[in-house]
Enzyme design. Structure first.
Site, PDB file in Angstrom:
ATOM      1  CB  CYS A  69       5.945  -5.378  -3.153  1.00 27.32           C
ATOM      2  SG  CYS A  69       4.490  -4.559  -3.827  1.00 27.32           S
ATOM      3  CG  HIS A  93       3.488 -10.067  -5.475  1.00 25.90           C
ATOM      4  ND1 HIS A  93       4.307  -9.953  -4.374  1.00 25.90           N
ATOM      5  CD2 HIS A  93       3.268  -8.792  -5.905  1.00 25.90           C
ATOM      6  CE1 HIS A  93       4.551  -8.666  -4.141  1.00 25.90           C
ATOM      7  NE2 HIS A  93       3.944  -7.940  -5.065  1.00 25.90           N
ATOM      8  CD  GLU A  94       2.804  -7.978  -9.640  1.00 22.95           C
ATOM      9  OE1 GLU A  94       2.128  -6.973  -9.376  1.00 22.95           O
ATOM     10  OE2 GLU A  94       3.977  -8.116  -9.238  1.00 22.95           O
ATOM     11  CG  HIS A 133      -0.549  -5.501  -5.986  1.00 20.86           C
ATOM     12  ND1 HIS A 133      -0.294  -4.671  -4.922  1.00 20.86           N
ATOM     13  CD2 HIS A 133       0.642  -6.039  -6.328  1.00 20.86           C
ATOM     14  CE1 HIS A 133       0.997  -4.715  -4.625  1.00 20.86           C
ATOM     15  NE2 HIS A 133       1.602  -5.543  -5.460  1.00 20.86           N
TER      16      HIS A 133
HETATM   17 NI    NI Z   1       3.671  -5.901  -5.456  1.00 21.51          NI
END
Ligand code: NI
Length: 179
Positions: free
Chosen positions: A104, A146-147, A150
């Protein structure tokens, strides 16, 4: 070209829940996407979410161009060109999860093994106001999750089951990934 400052783990902006974008086609959103694009490529990333550049908007971008060759039958869903999504949503298409290594841009130098759903469906607005809907598998499904995390203030170590599998990337390259 505008390079935005990337927030690192510990910056409270990374723990906040981002806000829904009212108008995906607005000029500020276009500008944000362009600057995120420049920032992501400058940093050699494969994905970036707006909170990482101190913008609390539900905007992500990612690509999955290294498809997982062992899943040849999933070659289409494994792959995604550079994709920017506004107000994305998703759901798993099966309960199956797989542990894989992630990095990341907000956690520079480290890599960790994270469980993710292997077969998902996602959708979101494109900058022209149309809706994109896709099925994703393998790394494509992983980078999306993953995105998306966020946007809810979640970083990948919070998804890890075993912190023994959180290592410095250069040490892993020297000694191999822990099993
Ligand atoms: Ni990330």
């Amino acid at each position: 070209m505008t390079l935005l400052k990337i927030a690192k783990m510990g910056d409270p902006v990374l723990s906040e829940v981002s806000n829904v974008v009212d108008d995906p086609t607005s000029e500020p959103v276009k500008k944000l996407l362009k600057d995120m694009h420049d920032t992501m490529f400058d940093a050699d990333g494969t994905g970036l979410a707006a909170p990482q550049v101190h913008s609390g908007k539900r905007v992500i971008m990612f690509m999955a161009q290294n498809s997982n060759q062992k899943n040849e039958k999933n070659i289409d869903t494994d792959f995604a060109p550079l994709t920017s999504l506004i107000n994305p949503s998703w759901k798993p298409l099966s309960e199956a999860m797989e542990i894989g290594w992630e990095g990341c841009l907000s956690i520079p130098g480290l890599t960790g093994a994270v469980p993710r759903y292997v077969n998902i469906k996602y959708q979101g607005y494109l900058v022209d106001g149309t809706i994109l809907e896709r099925q994703a598998t393998g790394f494509h499904a992983r980078v999306f999750q993953h995105e998306y995390d966020h946007l809810d203030g979640v970083l990948y170590p919070q998804r890890m089951e075993n912190l023994k599998h959180l290592v410095f990337t250069d040490e892993a390259m020297r000694h191999g990934l822990p099993s």
